[in-house]
Scaffold this motif. Structure first.
Motif, PDB file in Angstrom:
ATOM      1  N   PRO A  53       0.820  -1.217   0.000  1.00  0.00           N
ATOM      2  CA  PRO A  53       0.000   0.000   0.000  1.00  0.00           C
ATOM      3  C   PRO A  53       0.855   1.269   0.000  1.00  0.00           C
ATOM      4  O   PRO A  53       0.764   2.093   0.904  1.00  0.00           O
ATOM      5  CB  PRO A  53      -0.829  -0.132   1.289  1.00  0.00           C
ATOM      6  CG  PRO A  53       0.032  -0.953   2.196  1.00  0.00           C
ATOM      7  CD  PRO A  53       0.860  -1.852   1.337  1.00  0.00           C
ATOM      8  N   ALA A 112       2.030   5.344   3.840  1.00  0.00           N
ATOM      9  CA  ALA A 112       0.936   5.945   4.627  1.00  0.00           C
ATOM     10  C   ALA A 112       0.316   4.897   5.555  1.00  0.00           C
ATOM     11  O   ALA A 112      -0.010   5.189   6.691  1.00  0.00           O
ATOM     12  CB  ALA A 112      -0.122   6.538   3.702  1.00  0.00           C
ATOM     13  N   ASN A 151       2.434  -1.220  -6.464  1.00  0.00           N
ATOM     14  CA  ASN A 151       1.431  -0.541  -5.643  1.00  0.00           C
ATOM     15  C   ASN A 151       0.096  -1.314  -5.725  1.00  0.00           C
ATOM     16  O   ASN A 151      -0.293  -1.783  -6.797  1.00  0.00           O
ATOM     17  CB  ASN A 151       1.257   0.884  -6.178  1.00  0.00           C
ATOM     18  CG  ASN A 151       0.067   1.595  -5.576  1.00  0.00           C
ATOM     19  OD1 ASN A 151      -1.001   1.642  -6.154  1.00  0.00           O
ATOM     20  ND2 ASN A 151       0.254   2.143  -4.380  1.00  0.00           N
ATOM     21  N   GLY A 186      -6.703   4.301  -2.865  1.00  0.00           N
ATOM     22  CA  GLY A 186      -5.663   4.035  -3.849  1.00  0.00           C
ATOM     23  C   GLY A 186      -6.199   4.361  -5.228  1.00  0.00           C
ATOM     24  O   GLY A 186      -7.407   4.280  -5.467  1.00  0.00           O
ATOM     25  N   GLU A 223      -1.372   8.016  -6.902  1.00  0.00           N
ATOM     26  CA  GLU A 223      -1.539   8.566  -5.540  1.00  0.00           C
ATOM     27  C   GLU A 223      -2.583   9.683  -5.450  1.00  0.00           C
ATOM     28  O   GLU A 223      -2.389  10.654  -4.692  1.00  0.00           O
ATOM     29  CB  GLU A 223      -0.180   9.071  -5.023  1.00  0.00           C
ATOM     30  CG  GLU A 223       0.818   7.967  -4.750  1.00  0.00           C
ATOM     31  CD  GLU A 223       0.399   7.031  -3.610  1.00  0.00           C
ATOM     32  OE1 GLU A 223      -0.040   7.527  -2.559  1.00  0.00           O
ATOM     33  OE2 GLU A 223       0.509   5.801  -3.790  1.00  0.00           O
TER      34      GLU A 223
HETATM   35  C1  BGC Z   1      -1.307   4.949  -0.321  1.00  0.00           C
HETATM   36  C2  BGC Z   1      -1.409   4.339  -1.692  1.00  0.00           C
HETATM   37  C3  BGC Z   1      -2.265   3.083  -1.640  1.00  0.00           C
HETATM   38  C4  BGC Z   1      -3.601   3.374  -0.987  1.00  0.00           C
HETATM   39  C5  BGC Z   1      -4.462   2.139  -0.845  1.00  0.00           C
HETATM   40  C6  BGC Z   1      -2.697   5.187   0.223  1.00  0.00           C
HETATM   41  O1  BGC Z   1      -2.611   5.741   1.499  1.00  0.00           O
HETATM   42  O2  BGC Z   1      -0.598   6.172  -0.368  1.00  0.00           O
HETATM   43  O3  BGC Z   1      -0.132   4.023  -2.188  1.00  0.00           O
HETATM   44  O4  BGC Z   1      -2.457   2.600  -2.942  1.00  0.00           O
HETATM   45  O5  BGC Z   1      -3.427   3.959   0.280  1.00  0.00           O
HETATM   46  O6  BGC Z   1      -3.846   1.182  -0.045  1.00  0.00           O
END
Ligand code: BGC
Length: 256
Positions: free
Chosen positions: A73, A85, A112, A144, A158
Motif C-alpha cells: 500500500p 501511509a 502498488n 488508492g 496517488e
Molecule cells: C497509499 C497508496 C495506496 C492506498 C491504498 C494510500 O494511502 O498512499 O499508495 O495505494 O493507500 O492502499
C-alpha cells in the motif's frame, strides 16, 4: 529454486492480512483457494517476508519456478517502496525486491496495490476494452488510485492524497472513515461526490472504476453520485490486487 514451470502467484500485503493465491492468467481467476495470514503487528519488510514465505510454501504443488507479484500500500519505483501511509515506515527507501527474491527464490515484482487492481480490471474486469483514460479507485483504509491510458498503466498516481476541503482526500472519503465516523451511505456519498467531481474536473477520465471491499455495496452509494463520467463498480472485488500482481509478474518475467 524449483525448475518446474507453474502458475504465477499474487500476494496482497494489506494492513490486517497478507493474502495470496496462484492465478490462472487465461481466465483471470484464482487457481486455488486463497491463503490468508494476519499481517504481523510490526509490518517490517523482514516480518512481512516471513509471512509471504509461508504463503508461497503453501502453494508448493502449483507454483513451480514462476514469478511472484507482491502488492504494497505505497508508492513503488524500481522495486523500492517510496511512501508508507498505511504500512511500517521501515519499508521507506528499502530495496525490497532483491531481499524478497533472495528469501523466496523466485523472481519478484513489487507493485502498488491500486495499480495491481487497475491492471486486473483492465485485463479481466470493468475496464476491459475501454479506450482513453480509466481511473480505478480503491476505497478501503486509504484511497488508492490507478491511471490507465489506452491500456497502459501510468503507475503511482496517488490521487487518494489530493487535497479536498483542506484535508488529505483519503482522510475524508476512504471507507475506513465512513466506519470511524459512523457515516450513513448518503452522508458518505456527499464526500465521494466532492472527491470524484474534483477528480473528473482535473483529469477528464472516460471511465471511473470503484474497487475496494465496499464496492460490493455499490448500489448503496454509486446511484447517489452525480458525475459526467461513467462510474462503475469493480468486477474482481478483493481478488483484483492478487490477480493484477500475478499478471504483472508474469508479464515482466516473459519480457526479460
Ligand atoms: C497509499 C497508496 C495506496 C492506498 C491504498 C494510500 O494511502 O498512499 O499508495 O495505494 O493507500 O492502499
Amino acid at each position: 529454486m524449483s525448475t518446474k514451470t507453474g502458475l504465477p502467484l499474487g500476494i496482497d500485503v494489506g494492513g490486517s492480512g497478507i493474502k495470496g493465491a496462484p492465478v490462472d492468467l487465461s481466465k483471470g481467476a484464482f487457481a486455488a483457494k486463497r491463503k490468508r495470514i494476519d499481517t504481523p503487528e510490526r509490518s517490517t519488510p523482514e516480518a512481512v517476508a516471513d509471512v509471504i514465505d509461508q504463503i508461497v510454501d503453501h502453494f508448493d504443488d502449483v507454483r513451480g519456478d514462476s514469478p511472484i507479484g507482491i502488492t504494497v500500500p505505497g508508492v513503488v519505483t524500481h522495486g523500492v517502496v517510496r511512501s508508507a501511509a498505511n504500512i511500517d515506515k521501515s519499508w521507506l527507501d528499502f530495496d525490497a525486491e532483491p531481499m524478497l527474491e533472495k528469501k523466496l527464490g523466485h523472481d519478484i515484482v513489487l507493485v502498488n496495490d491500486a495499480d495491481a487492481a487497475g491492471v486486473a480490471e483492465l485485463h479481466y474486469g470493468a475496464a476491459k476494452g475501454q479506450k482513453g483514460l480509466v481511473i480505478l479507485t480503491t476505497l478501503g483504509t486509504g484511497i488508492g488510485t490507478a491511471l490507465i491510458h489506452n491500456g497502459t498503466l501510468i503507475p503511482n498516481s496517488e490521487l487518494g492524497h489530493l487535497e479536498l476541503d483542506g484535508f488529505d482526500a483519503e482522510k475524508r472519503a476512504a471507507s475506513s472513515i465512513k466506519d470511524v465516523e459512523g457515516l450513513s451511505y448518503p452522508e458518505w456519498a456527499k464526500r465521494l461526490q466532492r472527491y470524484y467531481s474534483h477528480l473528473e474536473n482535473l483529469l477528464w477520465p472516460d471511465l471511473i472504476v470503484v474497487g475496494g471491499g465496499v464496492s460490493k455495496d455499490h448500489e448503496e452509494f454509486l446511484p447517489l453520485l452525480d458525475l459526467r463520467t461513467k462510474i462503475v463498480p469493480a468486477v474482481l472485488e478483493n481478488k483484483a490486487g492478487i490477480i493484477g500482481a500475478a499478471h504483472l509478474a508474469q508479464e515482466y518475467h516473459d519480457s526479460h
